[in-house]
Design a protein around this motif. Structure first.
Motif, PDB file in Angstrom:
ATOM      1  N   ILE A  47       0.373 -37.890  38.072  1.00  0.00           N
ATOM      2  CA  ILE A  47      -0.981 -37.646  37.576  1.00  0.00           C
ATOM      3  C   ILE A  47      -1.313 -38.763  36.600  1.00  0.00           C
ATOM      4  CG2 ILE A  47      -2.524 -36.079  36.363  1.00  0.00           C
ATOM      5  CD1 ILE A  47      -0.513 -33.820  37.071  1.00  0.00           C
ATOM      6  N   THR A  48      -2.399 -39.470  36.876  1.00  0.00           N
ATOM      7  CA  THR A  48      -2.842 -40.542  35.996  1.00  0.00           C
ATOM      8  C   THR A  48      -4.352 -40.683  36.134  1.00  0.00           C
ATOM      9  OG1 THR A  48      -2.430 -42.832  35.300  1.00  0.00           O
ATOM     10  CG2 THR A  48      -2.466 -42.407  37.675  1.00  0.00           C
ATOM     11  N   THR A  49      -4.905 -41.639  35.437  1.00  0.00           N
ATOM     12  CA  THR A  49      -6.318 -41.954  35.620  1.00  0.00           C
ATOM     13  C   THR A  49      -6.419 -43.208  36.479  1.00  0.00           C
ATOM     14  OG1 THR A  49      -6.381 -43.345  33.646  1.00  0.00           O
ATOM     15  CG2 THR A  49      -6.942 -41.008  33.359  1.00  0.00           C
ATOM     16  N   ARG A  50      -7.579 -43.410  37.052  1.00  0.00           N
ATOM     17  CA  ARG A  50      -7.765 -44.623  37.853  1.00  0.00           C
ATOM     18  C   ARG A  50      -7.552 -45.867  36.992  1.00  0.00           C
ATOM     19  NH1 ARG A  50     -10.128 -44.498  43.020  1.00  0.00           N
ATOM     20  NH2 ARG A  50     -10.651 -42.406  43.704  1.00  0.00           N
ATOM     21  N   GLU A  51      -7.949 -45.794  35.735  1.00  0.00           N
ATOM     22  CA  GLU A  51      -7.809 -46.942  34.834  1.00  0.00           C
ATOM     23  C   GLU A  51      -6.349 -47.295  34.561  1.00  0.00           C
ATOM     24  OE1 GLU A  51      -9.726 -44.199  33.870  1.00  0.00           O
ATOM     25  OE2 GLU A  51     -11.595 -45.082  34.566  1.00  0.00           O
ATOM     26  N   ARG A  52      -5.447 -46.315  34.643  1.00  0.00           N
ATOM     27  CA  ARG A  52      -4.035 -46.551  34.335  1.00  0.00           C
ATOM     28  C   ARG A  52      -3.159 -46.623  35.585  1.00  0.00           C
ATOM     29  NH1 ARG A  52      -2.424 -45.563  28.960  1.00  0.00           N
ATOM     30  NH2 ARG A  52      -0.573 -46.618  29.723  1.00  0.00           N
ATOM     31  N   ALA A  53      -3.758 -46.588  36.761  1.00  0.00           N
ATOM     32  CA  ALA A  53      -2.989 -46.585  38.007  1.00  0.00           C
ATOM     33  C   ALA A  53      -2.063 -47.794  38.125  1.00  0.00           C
ATOM     34  CB  ALA A  53      -3.933 -46.507  39.209  1.00  0.00           C
ATOM     35  N   VAL A  84      -4.041 -38.109  41.576  1.00  0.00           N
ATOM     36  CA  VAL A  84      -2.990 -37.101  41.660  1.00  0.00           C
ATOM     37  C   VAL A  84      -2.324 -37.254  43.018  1.00  0.00           C
ATOM     38  CG1 VAL A  84      -2.455 -34.635  41.627  1.00  0.00           C
ATOM     39  CG2 VAL A  84      -4.328 -35.518  40.209  1.00  0.00           C
ATOM     40  N   VAL A  85      -1.014 -37.482  43.004  1.00  0.00           N
ATOM     41  CA  VAL A  85      -0.268 -37.659  44.242  1.00  0.00           C
ATOM     42  C   VAL A  85       0.947 -36.744  44.194  1.00  0.00           C
ATOM     43  CG1 VAL A  85       0.989 -39.272  45.719  1.00  0.00           C
ATOM     44  CG2 VAL A  85      -1.036 -40.050  44.460  1.00  0.00           C
ATOM     45  N   GLU A  86       1.023 -35.845  45.187  1.00  0.00           N
ATOM     46  CA  GLU A  86       2.149 -34.930  45.279  1.00  0.00           C
ATOM     47  C   GLU A  86       3.003 -35.306  46.473  1.00  0.00           C
ATOM     48  OE1 GLU A  86       3.399 -30.525  46.621  1.00  0.00           O
ATOM     49  OE2 GLU A  86       1.484 -31.366  47.194  1.00  0.00           O
ATOM     50  N   TYR A 124      -3.933 -36.483  46.537  1.00  0.00           N
ATOM     51  CA  TYR A 124      -3.158 -36.417  47.773  1.00  0.00           C
ATOM     52  C   TYR A 124      -2.134 -35.303  47.622  1.00  0.00           C
ATOM     53  CZ  TYR A 124       0.005 -37.566  51.551  1.00  0.00           C
ATOM     54  OH  TYR A 124       0.783 -37.504  52.669  1.00  0.00           O
ATOM     55  N   SER A 125      -2.331 -34.251  48.380  1.00  0.00           N
ATOM     56  CA  SER A 125      -1.417 -33.116  48.379  1.00  0.00           C
ATOM     57  C   SER A 125      -1.515 -32.455  49.744  1.00  0.00           C
ATOM     58  CB  SER A 125      -1.785 -32.129  47.267  1.00  0.00           C
ATOM     59  OG  SER A 125      -0.900 -31.034  47.259  1.00  0.00           O
ATOM     60  N   PRO A 126      -0.791 -32.962  50.728  1.00  0.00           N
ATOM     61  CA  PRO A 126      -1.002 -32.542  52.109  1.00  0.00           C
ATOM     62  C   PRO A 126      -0.652 -31.095  52.421  1.00  0.00           C
ATOM     63  CG  PRO A 126       0.917 -33.952  51.955  1.00  0.00           C
ATOM     64  CD  PRO A 126       0.252 -33.975  50.612  1.00  0.00           C
ATOM     65  N   ASP A 127       0.195 -30.462  51.625  1.00  0.00           N
ATOM     66  CA  ASP A 127       0.663 -29.125  51.970  1.00  0.00           C
ATOM     67  C   ASP A 127       0.117 -28.007  51.097  1.00  0.00           C
ATOM     68  OD1 ASP A 127       2.218 -30.140  54.057  1.00  0.00           O
ATOM     69  OD2 ASP A 127       3.844 -30.624  52.668  1.00  0.00           O
ATOM     70  N   LYS A 128      -0.676 -28.338  50.084  1.00  0.00           N
ATOM     71  CA  LYS A 128      -1.157 -27.306  49.166  1.00  0.00           C
ATOM     72  C   LYS A 128      -2.668 -27.331  49.047  1.00  0.00           C
ATOM     73  CE  LYS A 128       2.985 -27.251  46.399  1.00  0.00           C
ATOM     74  NZ  LYS A 128       3.609 -27.669  45.177  1.00  0.00           N
TER      75      LYS A 128
END
Length: 68
Positions: free
Chosen positions: A43-49, A34-36, A18-22
């Protein structure tokens, strides 16, 4: 799934970005989250979310609540 202004993927799967502006290019990785936002990048893995709560706790404890 990539939610970005524009994006490019090559040999990548199972990612959430998720990075709406880049522009985002995802190359050779899988299972990433990845969420900006305006003032932070996660930044993480799905397993560690599920551990994102520990980041929130750290921010609270260090009086960085504007990042939550």
């Amino acid at each position: 799934m990539i939610k970005a202004r524009k994006s490019f993927e090559l040999d990548a799967s199972g990612n959430f970005v998720y990075s709406p502006d880049k522009f985002v290019a995802v190359v050779g990785v899988s299972g990433l989250v990845v969420v900006e936002t305006d003032d932070a990048l996660l930044i993480t893995t799905r397993e560690r979310a599920q551990d994102v709560g520990k980041v929130v706790k750290h921010l609270d404890e260090n009086k960085m609540k504007k990042l939550v």
